[in-house]
Design an enzyme around this catalytic site. Structure first.
Site, PDB file in Angstrom:
ATOM      1  N   ASP A 205     -46.686  86.367  14.312  1.00 41.52           N
ATOM      2  CA  ASP A 205     -47.372  86.458  15.607  1.00 41.52           C
ATOM      3  C   ASP A 205     -47.832  87.904  15.857  1.00 41.52           C
ATOM      4  O   ASP A 205     -47.025  88.815  15.947  1.00 41.52           O
ATOM      5  CB  ASP A 205     -46.362  86.019  16.672  1.00 41.52           C
ATOM      6  CG  ASP A 205     -46.898  86.089  18.089  1.00 41.52           C
ATOM      7  OD1 ASP A 205     -48.088  86.387  18.273  1.00 41.52           O
ATOM      8  OD2 ASP A 205     -46.093  85.821  19.016  1.00 41.52           O
ATOM      9  N   HIS A 377     -44.272  87.541  23.811  1.00 44.54           N
ATOM     10  CA  HIS A 377     -44.499  87.849  22.394  1.00 44.54           C
ATOM     11  C   HIS A 377     -43.770  89.127  21.978  1.00 44.54           C
ATOM     12  O   HIS A 377     -43.605  90.048  22.772  1.00 44.54           O
ATOM     13  CB  HIS A 377     -46.000  87.997  22.127  1.00 44.54           C
ATOM     14  CG  HIS A 377     -46.766  86.761  22.469  1.00 44.54           C
ATOM     15  ND1 HIS A 377     -46.982  85.757  21.561  1.00 44.54           N
ATOM     16  CD2 HIS A 377     -47.331  86.354  23.630  1.00 44.54           C
ATOM     17  CE1 HIS A 377     -47.664  84.784  22.149  1.00 44.54           C
ATOM     18  NE2 HIS A 377     -47.890  85.126  23.407  1.00 44.54           N
TER      19      HIS A 377
END
Ligand SMILES: [Zn+2]
Length: 561
Positions: A205, A377
Site C-alpha cells: 500500500d 494507511h
C-alpha cells in the site's frame, strides 16, 4: 528501478512456470483497486473496486476497472479475494459478477457481509467463502494464506499467494496502529514468518508513502471527540465514511457517556452500521440509537446524528444539509464534526460544505482545526519496518498515484533492496515473475470505464470532453435547410445558442462560412447529410474560434428541402 515505458506493447505469451501480475486499477490513482494474477492458464483477482469521479468528469457516478483483458477468460477466474470492505476494493464486484455471477468471493466475515448487502441491490447472490487470518485455501494453482491487517475498517486481510513461480504477499490497505479499538493489530509475526519462507514479490500500500513517520493511533482522537461532546451547546452532527466502524464506535461511546441519543442518517450509513452491529463489530449500548423522528423531538443538547458526506459528495446527507436541501436544518449552535480524511480531488467540495454549514451558524470541527482524524494507511516509517521484516526479493508498490508509488519504491530501496528489483507499474502494465525476478513485459488495455446512471461503458472520454465543452464554452446548434438538387442553402440557417454570446446578430457572418462549405461540398459531389454536418461543425467551429476566441460545441443539423 523499472518504469513503464510509454510504448509498451501486448505482452508475449506467459512462460511456463511464470506468474503474471496485472493491475487493472489502483496504480496511478487512489481507487478502483484490482489486481489480476495469472498462473498456468488460471486467473485470481484480488479486489475489484470503484473510483469516484472528479470535477472534470461531470455526470459520472463511478469509474470501474477495465475488464476487457479478462473478458474472454472469465471462466478461467478461480476466485476474487477481497482484502477489506471499502468501496475502492469491493465496489466493482457487482459489475464483474454481472458478467459471470458464480465467481467465488473469498473474504473475511465483515467484508463478505458488506459485499453481500451491496449485491442484494443488484439481485445477485454470490458464491462465498469466508476466511480468517491464519487460514489457507486453495483455488486452482493458487495456494492462499490470509494475514490480519489493521486499517480504517475492521477485518482487513493481507493475502499471501503461493504458486509454482514463488510467493507473492499483497498487503491490501493497511496500517500498524498498535492500539486499535478491537485490539486486532497487523500481524507482523505473520509477515516475518512469510519473509523467512521467502517472499518473491511484495505488493504494498503506497497511499501514505510520502508521509514521514508513523500514522497515529485511533485512540489519540478520543480527547478531541470528547471535547466536541463536552462543549457542544446543541446537536452534534458527525460525518464519517459509512464503513469506519471504529470511528463510529468512538462517537457512539462518547455520545452515550454524555447522555445523548443517536440516529444514523443516509442509506449506506444505516445499511453498513446494521451489518456491523448484527455481526458484533459495532457494540451499541442499549437504547442509544433512536429513529430520526424521535430524535428530532428531543432537546437539541441530547441529540447526535451520524451521517455520510464527509467527502462533500453532492448527494450525501451533509452536503445537502449545507445547501438546505435536507430535512435536517442546520442552525446556530449546532456542532458538525467531520471525522474523516480529505481524499485528493475533493478539497473544493469539502471546503464548500464547510462554508455552507458555517453560513447557517454551525460550528464545524474538522481535521484542519482539531485532531479528529487519523489516516487508515501506513506512513513511511511503518512501510520501512515492513520491508525490513519481510525482506522481499522484488517489490511492486500498489495503491497510489504515481508519486506515491515512487515514494514507496524509494523506501524499499532505502532498506537495501537492489533498485533492479523494484517494479514501478501503472494500470495495465504487465509484470511477470519468472525464476525469482519480476520484470515488465508489456501492457494491456486498462482505460476508465464510466458508470453513468444505468449505463456501463457508454460514456467515453469523448462524451466527457463534450460535457466539459458544454459547461465551459456553451453550445451552438446550426439548423441548415439544404436544397437537395443544388446542395446549397434553401433558407438562411438558424442559430440556436445556449451558454454563449447572446447578441442575435453575432452569428450573421457565419452564414457565409456555411455557404462556402456547402458550395465546396456540392462541387465535390458530397450530398450525405451526416458528412455535411461534420464539415459544417469543423468550419463553423474554426470560424467561432477565430471570431470569439471560444470553442463552443457546434451541432449542425442538415435537413433536405
Ligand atoms: Zn481501504
Amino acid at each position: 528501478m523499472s518504469h513503464p515505458h510509454p510504448e509498451l506493447q501486448t505482452p508475449p505469451k506467459l512462460q511456463k512456470g511464470a506468474l503474471r501480475v496485472v493491475a487493472l486499477g489502483g496504480l496511478g490513482e487512489i481507487g478502483r483497486n484490482m489486481t489480476v494474477f495469472e498462473y498456468d492458464g488460471k486467473l485470481l483477482v484480488v479486489d475489484c473496486g470503484v473510483l469516484f469521479p472528479e470535477e472534470h468528469q461531470p455526470g459520472v457516478d463511478v469509474i470501474l476497472p477495465d475488464f476487457s483483458w479478462i473478458r474472454d477468460r472469465l471462466d478461467s477466474i478461480v476466485g476474487i479475494v477481497l482484502t477489506h470492505g471499502h468501496e475502492d476494493h469491493i465496489g466493482g464486484v457487482p459489475y464483474l459478477l454481472r458478467e459471470r455471477a458464480d465467481i467465488p468471493l473469498i473474504a473475511s466475515r465483515l467484508t463478505l457481509a458488506l459485499i453481500t448487502e451491496k449485491l442484494k441491490e443488484h439481485r445477485i447472490r454470490p458464491e462465498r467463502r469466508e476466511v480468517k487470518e491464519g487460514e489457507r485455501a486453495t483455488y486452482g494453482p493458487f495456494d492462499l494464506e490470509f494475514v490480519a491487517v489493521n486499517h480504517s475498517i475492521p477485518d482487513g486481510l493481507a493475502v499471501a499467494i503461493r504458486t509454482g513461480a514463488g510467493m507473492v504477499l499483497h498487503t491490501g490497505d493497511f496500517k500498524m496502529d498498535q492500539f486499535p479499538l478491537d485490539k486486532r493489530i497487523t500481524d507482523l509475526r505473520g509477515f516475518a514468518r512469510l519473509g523467512e519462507e521467502g517472499v518473491d514479490l511484495f505488493l504494498t500500500d503506497s497511499t501514505n508513502a510520502e508521509v514521514q513517520g508513523f500514522t497515529t493511533s485511533e485512540r489519540e482522537l478520543t480527547p478531541a471527540i470528547e471535547q466536541v461532546f463536552r462543549t457542544a451547546p446543541r446537536r452534534v452532527i458527525v460525518s464519517s465514511f459509512a464503513s469506519h466502524v471504529h470511528r463510529i464506535q468512538q462517537v457512539l461511546d462518547t455520545a452515550h457517556a454524555h447522555g445523548r441519543k443517536v440516529s444514523f442518517v443516509g442509506r449506506s450509513m444505516v445499511r453498513n452500521m446494521g451489518v456491523a452491529q448484527d455481526l458484533g463489530y459495532l457494540k451499541v449500548p442499549q437504547n442509544l440509537i433512536v429513529p430520526l423522528d424521535q430524535l428530532e423531538k428531543m432537546p437539541a443538547n441530547k441529540a447526535t446524528l451520524i451521517c455520510t458526506g464527509s467527502q462533500g459528495e453532492p448527494l450525501a446527507a451533509l452536503s445537502r444539509m449545507a445547501s438546505r436541501d435536507h430535512k435536517i436544518r442546520v442552525g446556530e449552535g449546532d456542532t458538525i464534526l467531520m471525522a474523516s480524511s480529505v481524499i485528493p480531488g475533493n478539497e473544493n467540495a469539502i471546503s464548500n460544505v464547510i462554508n455552507g454549514l458555517t453560513r447557517w451558524g454551525a460550528n464545524v470541527v474538522h481535521k484542519g482545526n482539531a485532531k479528529v482524524h487519523v489516516s487508515g494507511h501506513a506512513s513511511a516509517g511503518e512501510l520501512v519496518y515492513c520491508y525490513n521484516i519481510v525482506k522481499p526479493k522484488n517489490v511492486m508498490p500498489v495503491h497510489g498515484e504515481y508519486r506515491h508509488l515512487r515514494a514507496n519504491a524509494d523506501l524499499a530501496i532505502s532498506t537495501g533492496l537492489d533498485r533492479k528489483n523494484v517494479v514501478l507499474a501503472e494500470d495495465g502494465v504487465v509484470v511477470d515473475l519468472h525464476q525469482g525476478k519480476a520484470t515488465i513485459t508489456g501492457k494491456v488495455s486498462a482505460g476508465n470505464i464510466y458508470v453513468d446512471a444505468q449505463t456501463v461503458g457508454g460514456v467515453t472520454e469523448a462524451t466527457l470532453k463534450d460535457r466539459r465543452t458544454l459547461a465551459e464554452e456553451g453550445v451552438v446548434t446550426v439548423l441548415a435547410i439544404v436544397d437537395a438538387d443544388s446542395g446549397l442553402l434553401a433558407d438562411p440557417p438558424d442559430f440556436l445558442v445556449r451558454g454563449f454570446i447572446h447578441e442575435p446578430t453575432a452569428f450573421d457572418p457565419a452564414i457565409q462560412v456555411i455557404e462556402k462549405t456547402l458550395a465546396h461540398a456540392a462541387r465535390e459531389g458530397i450530398g450525405d447529410a451526416r458528412q455535411l454536418e461534420q464539415m459544417l461543425a469543423r468550419d463553423v467551429g474554426r470560424w467561432a474560434h477565430k471570431t470569439f476566441r471560444r470553442t463552443p460545441l457546434i451541432i449542425p443539423i442538415v435537413i433536405d428541402a
